[in-house]
Design a protein around this motif. Sequence first.
Motif, PDB file in Angstrom:
ATOM      1  N   LYS A  22     -45.366  15.750  45.693  1.00 27.04           N
ATOM      2  CA  LYS A  22     -46.119  15.112  46.785  1.00 27.04           C
ATOM      3  C   LYS A  22     -46.900  13.908  46.249  1.00 27.04           C
ATOM      4  O   LYS A  22     -47.063  13.760  45.032  1.00 27.04           O
ATOM      5  CB  LYS A  22     -47.062  16.127  47.424  1.00 27.04           C
ATOM      6  CG  LYS A  22     -48.090  16.714  46.457  1.00 27.04           C
ATOM      7  CD  LYS A  22     -48.866  17.860  47.103  1.00 27.04           C
ATOM      8  CE  LYS A  22     -49.798  18.510  46.101  1.00 27.04           C
ATOM      9  NZ  LYS A  22     -50.474  19.693  46.669  1.00 27.04           N
ATOM     10  N   TYR A  73     -47.615  12.554  42.352  1.00 20.52           N
ATOM     11  CA  TYR A  73     -48.956  12.420  41.777  1.00 20.52           C
ATOM     12  C   TYR A  73     -49.127  11.030  41.153  1.00 20.52           C
ATOM     13  O   TYR A  73     -49.714  10.879  40.076  1.00 20.52           O
ATOM     14  CB  TYR A  73     -49.222  13.507  40.732  1.00 20.52           C
ATOM     15  CG  TYR A  73     -49.360  14.932  41.252  1.00 20.52           C
ATOM     16  CD1 TYR A  73     -48.409  15.482  42.105  1.00 20.52           C
ATOM     17  CD2 TYR A  73     -50.416  15.747  40.858  1.00 20.52           C
ATOM     18  CE1 TYR A  73     -48.524  16.785  42.556  1.00 20.52           C
ATOM     19  CE2 TYR A  73     -50.533  17.063  41.308  1.00 20.52           C
ATOM     20  CZ  TYR A  73     -49.578  17.574  42.156  1.00 20.52           C
ATOM     21  OH  TYR A  73     -49.689  18.879  42.610  1.00 20.52           O
ATOM     22  N   ARG A  92     -44.831  26.952  41.963  1.00 21.83           N
ATOM     23  CA  ARG A  92     -44.985  25.590  42.510  1.00 21.83           C
ATOM     24  C   ARG A  92     -45.858  24.728  41.598  1.00 21.83           C
ATOM     25  O   ARG A  92     -46.974  24.384  41.947  1.00 21.83           O
ATOM     26  CB  ARG A  92     -45.628  25.651  43.902  1.00 21.83           C
ATOM     27  CG  ARG A  92     -44.905  26.499  44.921  1.00 21.83           C
ATOM     28  CD  ARG A  92     -45.496  26.327  46.323  1.00 21.83           C
ATOM     29  NE  ARG A  92     -46.916  26.621  46.396  1.00 21.83           N
ATOM     30  CZ  ARG A  92     -47.421  27.825  46.671  1.00 21.83           C
ATOM     31  NH1 ARG A  92     -46.638  28.862  46.901  1.00 21.83           N
ATOM     32  NH2 ARG A  92     -48.723  27.995  46.714  1.00 21.83           N
ATOM     33  N   GLY A 148     -47.465  21.554  39.932  1.00 20.38           N
ATOM     34  CA  GLY A 148     -47.672  20.129  40.213  1.00 20.38           C
ATOM     35  C   GLY A 148     -48.292  19.465  38.997  1.00 20.38           C
ATOM     36  O   GLY A 148     -47.593  18.955  38.125  1.00 20.38           O
ATOM     37  N   ILE A 149     -49.602  19.537  38.907  1.00 14.31           N
ATOM     38  CA  ILE A 149     -50.348  18.751  37.908  1.00 14.31           C
ATOM     39  C   ILE A 149     -49.826  18.956  36.482  1.00 14.31           C
ATOM     40  O   ILE A 149     -49.785  18.001  35.698  1.00 14.31           O
ATOM     41  CB  ILE A 149     -51.870  19.089  38.008  1.00 14.31           C
ATOM     42  CG1 ILE A 149     -52.724  18.077  37.245  1.00 14.31           C
ATOM     43  CG2 ILE A 149     -52.184  20.493  37.517  1.00 14.31           C
ATOM     44  CD1 ILE A 149     -52.970  16.804  37.971  1.00 14.31           C
ATOM     45  N   TYR A 205     -56.285  14.910  39.073  1.00 17.86           N
ATOM     46  CA  TYR A 205     -55.384  14.774  40.224  1.00 17.86           C
ATOM     47  C   TYR A 205     -55.708  13.496  41.018  1.00 17.86           C
ATOM     48  O   TYR A 205     -54.833  12.749  41.403  1.00 17.86           O
ATOM     49  CB  TYR A 205     -55.588  15.921  41.216  1.00 17.86           C
ATOM     50  CG  TYR A 205     -55.270  17.324  40.813  1.00 17.86           C
ATOM     51  CD1 TYR A 205     -56.131  18.062  40.022  1.00 17.86           C
ATOM     52  CD2 TYR A 205     -54.123  17.958  41.295  1.00 17.86           C
ATOM     53  CE1 TYR A 205     -55.866  19.387  39.719  1.00 17.86           C
ATOM     54  CE2 TYR A 205     -53.844  19.282  40.988  1.00 17.86           C
ATOM     55  CZ  TYR A 205     -54.728  19.996  40.197  1.00 17.86           C
ATOM     56  OH  TYR A 205     -54.459  21.306  39.895  1.00 17.86           O
ATOM     57  N   SER A 227     -49.971  25.275  39.173  1.00 16.73           N
ATOM     58  CA  SER A 227     -50.024  25.088  37.714  1.00 16.73           C
ATOM     59  C   SER A 227     -50.987  26.052  37.033  1.00 16.73           C
ATOM     60  O   SER A 227     -50.644  26.680  36.028  1.00 16.73           O
ATOM     61  CB  SER A 227     -50.454  23.662  37.375  1.00 16.73           C
ATOM     62  OG  SER A 227     -49.514  22.737  37.835  1.00 16.73           O
TER      63      SER A 227
HETATM   64  C1  LIG Z   1     -50.212  20.627  45.567  1.00 19.46           C
HETATM   65  C2  LIG Z   1     -49.772  22.021  45.721  1.00 19.46           C
HETATM   66  C3  LIG Z   1     -49.294  22.758  44.624  1.00 19.46           C
HETATM   67  C4  LIG Z   1     -49.340  22.223  43.215  1.00 19.46           C
HETATM   68  O1  LIG Z   1     -50.625  22.445  42.694  1.00 19.46           O
HETATM   69  P1  LIG Z   1     -51.018  22.038  41.192  1.00 19.46           P
HETATM   70  O2  LIG Z   1     -52.420  22.495  41.046  1.00 19.46           O
HETATM   71  O3  LIG Z   1     -50.903  20.551  41.137  1.00 19.46           O
HETATM   72  O4  LIG Z   1     -50.051  22.718  40.306  1.00 19.46           O
HETATM   73  C5  LIG Z   1     -48.798  24.016  44.845  1.00 19.46           C
HETATM   74  N1  LIG Z   1     -48.797  24.563  46.082  1.00 19.46           N
HETATM   75  C6  LIG Z   1     -49.270  23.898  47.160  1.00 19.46           C
HETATM   76  C7  LIG Z   1     -49.256  24.558  48.490  1.00 19.46           C
HETATM   77  C8  LIG Z   1     -49.781  22.617  47.019  1.00 19.46           C
HETATM   78  O5  LIG Z   1     -50.255  21.979  48.078  1.00 19.46           O
END
Ligand SMILES: *Cc1c(COP(=O)(O)O)cnc(C)c1O
Length: 359
Positions: free
Chosen positions: A35, A39, A211, A213-214, A343, A196
């Motif tokens: 998303k 990042y 899931r 992300g960071i 972030y 994360s």
């Molecule tokens: C952004 C997001 C993530 C990723 O989170 P991180 O802390 O960046 O790993 C996972 N799940 C959902 C629903 C998110 O919105």
Amino acid sequence: MTRPLTATIDLNAMRHNFSVVRSSVPNAKAWAVVKADAYGHGLERAVRAFADADGLALIEIDHAINLRKTGWQKPILLLEGFFKADELPELAENEISFAVACDEQMAMLEKAVLPKPVNVHLKMNSGMNRLGYLPSAYRTAYERLSRIPSVKSISYMTHFANSEDPSHPKVPVSEQLRRFDGATAGLPGERNLSNSAAILLHPYIRTDWVRPGIMLYGGTPGGKSAEEYGLIAAMSLDSEIIQIQNIRKGDSVGYGSLFTAEADMTIGVVACGYADGYPRVAPEGTPVIVDGVRTRLVGRVSMDMLTVDLTPVKGAHVGSKVNLWGKELPIEEVAVAAGTVGYELMCALSSRPQVIELD
Ligand SMILES: *Cc1c(COP(=O)(O)O)cnc(C)c1O
């Protein structure tokens, strides 16, 4: 001459960080969360770096559809789901999975006439009170969803409020898990849980999908450094000194004359400001690296420039290399100084810095 400000994006660091997800939770499939333009790292780059991911998760519907058009064939998940009923046929056509988190979305889905069946992630509000059905309403929502003929599969999804803080006094991960496990017990289908911090700090959580992300970008949730987790920063923001000012004791610097020299000193002017994504609220003392030497921000960050104390940097000159964040200076350190999180700084990178891709 081009302005010497660059954002270097290291795709191999992103690949390496993805491999840390794999080794942390070897039995889970992974959505790479891309998303907010991955990042701030560039969605198209992320698609290349995370080619091994089991799916891509994001928020932006137009980007999700574009991912299909540009050839991503594995699953795609919309983490917030859809917003308007007329989006549903296109999502179904493009085989884009989405969250359903409230009765309004449920009603739109019930009424929709879809060209293909859809995979839905039923979102539970297990304590964050943002999106999702409460545990007490979850079974009813599940039954309602399972009666919709165009729903091909149902997965179970929740999000942790405090996964970076294992002993959070109010909403610990353990309590959210207890609620989630209770409300989904015995339901057929896949679980989609950890972000994360949960992957890094709670790898024991049993889930079919994670899931991250960071961490994919080398950012760290919570206090530890990227190194301690074996992660590598994928974004580096670099510039140069474009002018040097020798100021006298009592002279001040920049808008508002916030910083006043306590002795004669040398100030370096750096080509990077808040229009580039550097936080304007960063206070005096925020770390900056000049020619490999750690020094500090002084004075207020302006739109196109910021100013640093060159006292500790012997031989600094116009053209000296400046690192604002990256492998040597974790983005979290700058973020903490500015009262925010890595972030936000990643996502706020503007389109102005010239991007250098390492691949
Ligand atoms: C952004 C997001 C993530 C990723 O989170 P991180 O802390 O960046 O790993 C996972 N799940 C959902 C629903 C998110 O919105």
